[in-house]
Design a protein around this motif. Structure first.
Motif, PDB file in Angstrom:
ATOM      1  N   PHE A 140     -22.143  14.537   7.431  1.00 23.58           N
ATOM      2  CA  PHE A 140     -22.224  14.023   8.843  1.00 23.58           C
ATOM      3  C   PHE A 140     -23.615  13.203   8.655  1.00 23.58           C
ATOM      4  CE2 PHE A 140     -23.690  13.449  13.248  1.00 23.58           C
ATOM      5  CZ  PHE A 140     -22.650  13.176  13.806  1.00 23.58           C
ATOM      6  N   LEU A 141     -24.604  13.730   8.490  1.00 17.87           N
ATOM      7  CA  LEU A 141     -25.854  12.959   8.405  1.00 17.87           C
ATOM      8  C   LEU A 141     -25.958  11.939   7.564  1.00 17.87           C
ATOM      9  CD1 LEU A 141     -28.323  16.175   8.619  1.00 17.87           C
ATOM     10  CD2 LEU A 141     -28.114  14.195  10.705  1.00 17.87           C
ATOM     11  N   LEU A 142     -25.478  12.208   6.348  1.00 17.20           N
ATOM     12  CA  LEU A 142     -25.455  11.147   5.382  1.00 17.20           C
ATOM     13  C   LEU A 142     -24.819  10.017   5.723  1.00 17.20           C
ATOM     14  CD1 LEU A 142     -25.111  13.381   1.982  1.00 17.20           C
ATOM     15  CD2 LEU A 142     -27.142  12.012   2.582  1.00 17.20           C
ATOM     16  N   HIS A 143     -23.689  10.170   6.405  1.00 23.39           N
ATOM     17  CA  HIS A 143     -22.707   8.985   6.808  1.00 23.39           C
ATOM     18  C   HIS A 143     -23.126   8.436   8.140  1.00 23.39           C
ATOM     19  CE1 HIS A 143     -19.236   6.721   6.687  1.00 23.39           C
ATOM     20  NE2 HIS A 143     -18.879   7.057   8.069  1.00 23.39           N
ATOM     21  N   TYR A 144     -23.422   9.202   8.887  1.00 26.77           N
ATOM     22  CA  TYR A 144     -23.511   8.349  10.294  1.00 26.77           C
ATOM     23  C   TYR A 144     -25.116   8.164  10.640  1.00 26.77           C
ATOM     24  CZ  TYR A 144     -18.631   8.858  11.963  1.00 26.77           C
ATOM     25  OH  TYR A 144     -17.212   8.501  12.285  1.00 26.77           O
ATOM     26  N   VAL A 145     -26.135   9.141  10.226  1.00 29.19           N
ATOM     27  CA  VAL A 145     -27.308   8.740  10.263  1.00 29.19           C
ATOM     28  C   VAL A 145     -27.949   7.938   9.285  1.00 29.19           C
ATOM     29  CG1 VAL A 145     -29.609   9.881  10.879  1.00 29.19           C
ATOM     30  CG2 VAL A 145     -27.384  11.002  11.672  1.00 29.19           C
ATOM     31  N   GLU A 146     -27.823   8.213   8.013  1.00 33.76           N
ATOM     32  CA  GLU A 146     -28.387   7.524   7.209  1.00 33.76           C
ATOM     33  C   GLU A 146     -27.368   6.268   6.479  1.00 33.76           C
ATOM     34  OE1 GLU A 146     -31.362   8.140   6.376  1.00 33.76           O
ATOM     35  OE2 GLU A 146     -31.322   9.740   7.728  1.00 33.76           O
ATOM     36  N   GLY A 147     -26.345   6.167   6.805  1.00 34.15           N
ATOM     37  CA  GLY A 147     -25.241   5.053   6.544  1.00 34.15           C
ATOM     38  C   GLY A 147     -24.905   4.710   5.492  1.00 34.15           C
ATOM     39  N   PHE A 148     -24.704   5.942   4.613  1.00 28.88           N
ATOM     40  CA  PHE A 148     -24.171   5.878   3.465  1.00 28.88           C
ATOM     41  C   PHE A 148     -22.616   5.862   3.371  1.00 28.88           C
ATOM     42  CE2 PHE A 148     -28.291   8.107   2.317  1.00 28.88           C
ATOM     43  CZ  PHE A 148     -28.487   7.517   1.200  1.00 28.88           C
ATOM     44  N   SER A 149     -22.076   5.150   2.476  1.00 25.82           N
ATOM     45  CA  SER A 149     -20.592   5.035   2.593  1.00 25.82           C
ATOM     46  C   SER A 149     -19.945   6.222   2.021  1.00 25.82           C
ATOM     47  CB  SER A 149     -20.153   3.775   1.729  1.00 25.82           C
ATOM     48  OG  SER A 149     -20.441   4.032   0.140  1.00 25.82           O
ATOM     49  N   SER A 154     -29.277   6.842  -2.956  1.00 20.06           N
ATOM     50  CA  SER A 154     -28.451   7.624  -3.342  1.00 20.06           C
ATOM     51  C   SER A 154     -28.959   8.916  -4.297  1.00 20.06           C
ATOM     52  CB  SER A 154     -27.181   7.096  -3.833  1.00 20.06           C
ATOM     53  OG  SER A 154     -26.393   6.330  -3.119  1.00 20.06           O
ATOM     54  N   TRP A 155     -29.741   8.353  -5.205  1.00 15.52           N
ATOM     55  CA  TRP A 155     -30.429   9.367  -6.022  1.00 15.52           C
ATOM     56  C   TRP A 155     -31.361  10.055  -5.412  1.00 15.52           C
ATOM     57  CZ3 TRP A 155     -35.080   8.895  -8.966  1.00 15.52           C
ATOM     58  CH2 TRP A 155     -34.921   9.789 -10.101  1.00 15.52           C
ATOM     59  N   LEU A 156     -32.396   9.445  -4.486  1.00 17.31           N
ATOM     60  CA  LEU A 156     -33.272  10.367  -3.768  1.00 17.31           C
ATOM     61  C   LEU A 156     -32.704  11.197  -2.693  1.00 17.31           C
ATOM     62  CD1 LEU A 156     -36.033  10.743  -2.672  1.00 17.31           C
ATOM     63  CD2 LEU A 156     -35.602   8.559  -1.174  1.00 17.31           C
ATOM     64  N   PHE A 157     -31.453  10.884  -2.128  1.00 15.27           N
ATOM     65  CA  PHE A 157     -30.877  11.874  -1.351  1.00 15.27           C
ATOM     66  C   PHE A 157     -30.236  12.908  -1.944  1.00 15.27           C
ATOM     67  CE2 PHE A 157     -32.229   8.874   1.993  1.00 15.27           C
ATOM     68  CZ  PHE A 157     -32.235   9.861   3.351  1.00 15.27           C
ATOM     69  N   ARG A 158     -29.701  12.728  -3.195  1.00 17.17           N
ATOM     70  CA  ARG A 158     -29.395  13.904  -4.152  1.00 17.17           C
ATOM     71  C   ARG A 158     -30.354  15.042  -4.095  1.00 17.17           C
ATOM     72  NH1 ARG A 158     -27.201  12.191  -9.520  1.00 17.17           N
ATOM     73  NH2 ARG A 158     -25.859  11.013  -8.122  1.00 17.17           N
ATOM     74  N   ILE A 159     -31.543  14.410  -4.542  1.00 15.06           N
ATOM     75  CA  ILE A 159     -32.707  15.338  -4.500  1.00 15.06           C
ATOM     76  C   ILE A 159     -32.953  16.054  -3.388  1.00 15.06           C
ATOM     77  CG2 ILE A 159     -35.155  15.447  -5.412  1.00 15.06           C
ATOM     78  CD1 ILE A 159     -34.533  13.053  -7.105  1.00 15.06           C
ATOM     79  N   LEU A 160     -32.966  15.437  -2.219  1.00 11.31           N
ATOM     80  CA  LEU A 160     -33.393  15.815  -0.776  1.00 11.31           C
ATOM     81  C   LEU A 160     -32.317  16.758  -0.459  1.00 11.31           C
ATOM     82  CD1 LEU A 160     -35.170  15.606   1.815  1.00 11.31           C
ATOM     83  CD2 LEU A 160     -33.723  13.718   2.416  1.00 11.31           C
ATOM     84  N   CYS A 190     -36.451  10.408   5.187  1.00 11.34           N
ATOM     85  CA  CYS A 190     -36.375  11.687   4.455  1.00 11.34           C
ATOM     86  C   CYS A 190     -36.639  12.865   5.451  1.00 11.34           C
ATOM     87  CB  CYS A 190     -37.153  12.077   3.185  1.00 11.34           C
ATOM     88  SG  CYS A 190     -36.668  10.850   2.000  1.00 11.34           S
ATOM     89  N   MET A 191     -37.668  12.588   6.080  1.00  9.86           N
ATOM     90  CA  MET A 191     -38.169  13.459   7.435  1.00  9.86           C
ATOM     91  C   MET A 191     -37.010  13.726   8.312  1.00  9.86           C
ATOM     92  SD  MET A 191     -40.887  15.142   7.342  1.00  9.86           S
ATOM     93  CE  MET A 191     -41.178  15.371   9.109  1.00  9.86           C
ATOM     94  N   ARG A 192     -36.203  12.562   8.851  1.00  8.07           N
ATOM     95  CA  ARG A 192     -34.937  12.570   9.827  1.00  8.07           C
ATOM     96  C   ARG A 192     -34.033  13.368   8.956  1.00  8.07           C
ATOM     97  NH1 ARG A 192     -32.915   7.008  11.353  1.00  8.07           N
ATOM     98  NH2 ARG A 192     -32.179   7.084   8.985  1.00  8.07           N
ATOM     99  N   PHE A 193     -33.709  13.185   7.862  1.00 10.40           N
ATOM    100  CA  PHE A 193     -32.776  14.132   7.495  1.00 10.40           C
ATOM    101  C   PHE A 193     -32.815  15.434   7.151  1.00 10.40           C
ATOM    102  CE2 PHE A 193     -30.357  15.610   3.543  1.00 10.40           C
ATOM    103  CZ  PHE A 193     -29.013  15.319   3.663  1.00 10.40           C
TER     104      PHE A 193
END
Length: 201
Positions: free
Chosen positions: A156-165, A89-95, A49-52
């Motif tokens: 970009f961050l979600l896909h390439y850094v956090e690895g989400f499809s 996925s749910w956590l990163f929506r909040i973030l 979460c900090m990285r994102f």
């Protein structure tokens, strides 16, 4: 000495980084008010979460506050979590919502556009505690990423850094996959062009 262009993420990787996960038992315990279970969830996801947040925020010094706010909102929202959706996925929506709110508030406090000098000052310094982030993203990469529009940078961050499809990102953001791919392409093209210019000079 500047690093060679080959060490930068150009071309961008096709492989997705491993992501920490939490099992349903831990989440269910947290939903029932088990503080230790919730603390375990925080510990599992805090660094991601900090990285994102550092990649998303206009002022990276706000990252810790934004992540803390994210976990406060997560705790309050846990009773509404349904296991049919991926927890991260749910956590990163909040973030993502917290990051966009922080950026909006920062923008309102600024009476002028962010200059290149101000943008450089907002980047994490080498003596900050988040040394792992500094190692992973060099100054030039983070400066180039900061120039990417927020709506493209997030994808970009979600896909390439956090690895989400793309399918997962569609659920997180509500944006269709065709548009997501275009946003990632635009962000990638900007980074390639920006970094190629920097390291040719």
């Amino acid at each position: 000495m500047r690093p060679s262009l080959s060490v930068l993420p150009l071309p961008l990787p096709d492989s997705q980084p491993a992501r920490p996960t939490v099992d349903s038992t831990l989440v269910n315990r947290a939903k029932l008010g088990d503080i230790q279970a919730f603390e375990a969830i925080v510990q599992r996801y805090y660094s991601r979460c900090m990285r994102f947040a550092q990649g998303m925020l206009r002022d990276t010094t706000d990252a810790d506050d934004v992540v803390q706010e994210t976990f406060v909102r997560l705790y309050r929202a846990l009773p509404r979590y349904e296991e049919r959706q991926r927890f991260d996925s749910w956590l990163f929506r909040i973030l993502g919502n917290c990051c966009r709110t922080a950026n909006l508030l920062q923008h309102r406090h600024e009476s002028f556009d962010v200059s290149d000098d101000a943008m450089l000052q907002a980047l994490p310094s080498q003596d900050r505690s988040d040394a792992a982030f500094d190692q992973e993203w060099g100054d030039e990469v983070r400066r180039a990423l900061a120039e990417v529009p927020e709506y493209n940078r997030e994808i970009f961050l979600l896909h390439y850094v956090e690895g989400f499809s793309y399918e997962e990102i569609e659920r997180i953001t509500g944006v269709r996959q065709s548009a997501l791919k275009m946003r990632v392409k635009r962000a990638s093209d900007h980074l390639r062009a920006r970094l190629a210019k920097v390291y040719r000079g």
